[in-house]
Design an enzyme around this catalytic site. Structure first.
Site, PDB file in Angstrom:
ATOM      1  N   ARG A 174      -0.671   1.010  16.498  1.00 36.77           N
ATOM      2  CA  ARG A 174      -1.369   1.955  15.449  1.00 36.77           C
ATOM      3  C   ARG A 174      -1.177   3.413  16.225  1.00 36.77           C
ATOM      4  O   ARG A 174      -0.711   4.245  15.672  1.00 36.77           O
ATOM      5  CB  ARG A 174      -2.479   1.728  14.786  1.00 36.77           C
ATOM      6  CG  ARG A 174      -2.581   0.555  13.882  1.00 36.77           C
ATOM      7  CD  ARG A 174      -1.528   0.695  12.728  1.00 36.77           C
ATOM      8  NE  ARG A 174      -1.681  -0.407  11.774  1.00 36.77           N
ATOM      9  CZ  ARG A 174      -0.674  -1.033  11.397  1.00 36.77           C
ATOM     10  NH1 ARG A 174       0.529  -1.022  12.059  1.00 36.77           N
ATOM     11  NH2 ARG A 174      -0.947  -1.836  10.399  1.00 36.77           N
TER      12      ARG A 174
ATOM     13  N   ASP B  10      -7.794  -0.056  10.802  1.00 36.93           N
ATOM     14  CA  ASP B  10      -6.735   0.803  11.165  1.00 36.93           C
ATOM     15  C   ASP B  10      -6.792   2.101  10.720  1.00 36.93           C
ATOM     16  O   ASP B  10      -5.975   3.217  11.296  1.00 36.93           O
ATOM     17  CB  ASP B  10      -5.408   0.255  10.162  1.00 36.93           C
ATOM     18  CG  ASP B  10      -4.858  -1.092  11.232  1.00 36.93           C
ATOM     19  OD1 ASP B  10      -5.024  -1.178  12.077  1.00 36.93           O
ATOM     20  OD2 ASP B  10      -4.095  -1.908  10.570  1.00 36.93           O
TER      21      ASP B  10
ATOM     22  N   ASP C 157       0.700  -1.231   0.099  1.00 39.62           N
ATOM     23  CA  ASP C 157       0.015  -0.002  -0.111  1.00 39.62           C
ATOM     24  C   ASP C 157       0.806   1.242   0.197  1.00 39.62           C
ATOM     25  O   ASP C 157       0.818   2.185  -0.930  1.00 39.62           O
ATOM     26  CB  ASP C 157      -1.154  -0.103   1.172  1.00 39.62           C
ATOM     27  CG  ASP C 157      -1.936  -1.170   1.131  1.00 39.62           C
ATOM     28  OD1 ASP C 157      -2.426  -1.396  -0.105  1.00 39.62           O
ATOM     29  OD2 ASP C 157      -2.328  -1.411   2.127  1.00 39.62           O
TER      30      ASP C 157
ATOM     31  N   SER D 185      -2.413 -10.269   3.250  1.00 40.01           N
ATOM     32  CA  SER D 185      -2.358  -8.948   4.171  1.00 40.01           C
ATOM     33  C   SER D 185      -1.671  -9.307   5.309  1.00 40.01           C
ATOM     34  O   SER D 185      -2.386 -10.006   5.833  1.00 40.01           O
ATOM     35  CB  SER D 185      -3.655  -8.316   4.097  1.00 40.01           C
ATOM     36  OG  SER D 185      -3.569  -7.208   4.942  1.00 40.01           O
TER      37      SER D 185
END
Length: 410
Positions: free
Chosen positions: A98, A127, A18, A179
């Site tokens: 995160r 996220d 990404d 992923s």
């Protein structure tokens, strides 16, 4: 947000699929803006290799690689362990990392005088919420760019096509395109064959597991490990004093070698859908298990039950990205109070994916062998229980008497 006003963007950069394609995409769609990459080192190890060179080659003006592992462990992981916080059995590996990454991202964006912050989270995931809530806590006035909510790319296959067209090197292929999210606490796997809940995870396939082995491939003899805690925090492993970070790394090795900490769940995402994921948390699983074991000795019944109740709320806050909130801070204060006497030693036997209790000791233990024994004792009068039962059962007795009286009237 007017795109013409965006001249400098700070990007949360992992070097994965990404964020690798986001750098050229930002320059193409935001007036050739300057892109500053920021990578938070939370223990993803080999994923950091070559990151600086890759970021610069794909168009970033510079990159920050911030070592926040100590902060990650002491400020995020250990408070969660002490709280016993799990979200549907998930030990919150991605959720915990995160906010701490986003906090550093916001700090750097402010220091750099950036016009916006960008992240590579999809519009389907949790996220995006975790990143943006943390950014709002530390840089409430900075615009946030989320390419997955803007661009025409619809799938990971299309992302790979974009990367190939722009000569961006990738470590994955269409066949190995799980992923994944990795840090020192866990590794997650989503996508590909795991999207069908009827498929068994490929635990025995070479390369699938990265932090350990399948229980089938674990040794045929058990491994023992002892952990010392002081006020709920791990302070020693096998009698050797170490930092919490070092203990987690040691436990990752021991747990991984013995097939500990594999979790296959269909979880309820914050954004409304169910998602299937496979998690590896070898050291974390041992730490949670050992800590809970010690608490059974050191916590009184009322405190333990209330703590178990609030741990669900704590886990929800972490999972939903609400780390930097007054409620989470208040719950942490409650948890810290409960941990004042959670000090002692625990011994665990690891065997082919299993954790087996092998002993626990504490000077603060509320367990009394003299009181609990089935043998003769001189401290507990069993006749006292009759009066207790009569009083404890009084509401039941009265209700039954009233029921009987009204039944006879009919």
């Amino acid at each position: 947000m007017n795109k013409k006003d965006i001249k400098k963007v700070v990007l949360a950069y992992s070097g994965g699929l990404d964020t690798s394609i986001i750098i050229p995409w930002l320059k193409e769609n935001y007036n050739n803006c300057e892109v500053i990459a920021v990578s938070g080192n939370v223990g993803q190890a080999d994923e950091l290799e070559g990151l600086e060179e890759k970021a610069i080659k794909t168009g970033a003006s510079k990159i920050y690689i911030e070592d926040i592992t100590e902060e990650f462990v002491n400020d995020c992981i250990i408070p969660c362990v002490k709280a016993g916080a799990k979200y549907e059995e998930y030990m919150l590996g991605t959720s915990l990392a995160r906010p701490i990454i986003a906090k550093r991202l916001a700090e750097i964006a402010i220091a750099e005088g950036a016009d916006a912050i960008c992240h590579g989270c999809t519009g389907k995931g949790n996220d995006q919420v975790r990143f943006e809530l943390a950014i709002k806590a530390y840089a409430p006035n900075l615009p946030i760019i989320a390419p997955w909510r803007e661009w025409d790319i619809k799938s990971r296959d299309e992302e790979i096509e974009y990367a190939e067209a722009h000569n961006i090197p990738l470590k994955i292929s269409r066949e190995t395109n799980y992923s994944k999210d990795k840090n020192m606490w866990h590794l997650s796997h989503e996508g590909l064959d795991l999207e069908d809940t009827g498929n068994e995870p490929l635990y025995e396939k070479e390369g699938f597991l990265e932090m350990g082995v399948s229980p089938i491939d674990a040794p045929d003899v058990p491994t023992y490990v002892t952990l010392d805690f002081e006020q709920g925090t791990p302070v020693a492993i096998n009698g050797v004093k170490k930092s919490a970070k070092e203990i987690i790394l040691d436990l990752n090795k021991l747990g991984g070698d013995n097939g500990i900490g594999l979790l296959d769940i269909v979880e309820n995402r914050l954004v409304g859908m169910k998602c299937r994921g496979v998690y590896e948390t070898p050291g974390g699983a041992i730490l949670y298990f050992a800590h809970n074991y010690l608490e059974t000795l050191c916590l009184d019944k009322m405190t333990m039950h209330k703590k178990q109740e609030l741990s669900v709320c704590f886990a929800d806050l972490v999972y939903n990205g609400q780390w930097y909130t007054p409620l989470r801070e208040a719950l942490s204060a409650f948890v810290d109070k409960t941990q004042e006497h959670v000090t002692g030693k625990v011994k665990i036997k690891l065997y082919k994916g299993n954790m087996i209790k092998a002993g626990a000791w504490s000077d603060w233990s509320l367990y009394s062998e003299e009181i609990a024994t089935f043998g003769e004792d001189h401290v507990y009068n069993q006749a006292d229980s009759a009066g207790f039962i009569n009083l404890f059962g009084l509401p039941i007795t009265v209700q039954a008497q009233v029921n009987e009286k009204n039944k006879n009237k009919k």
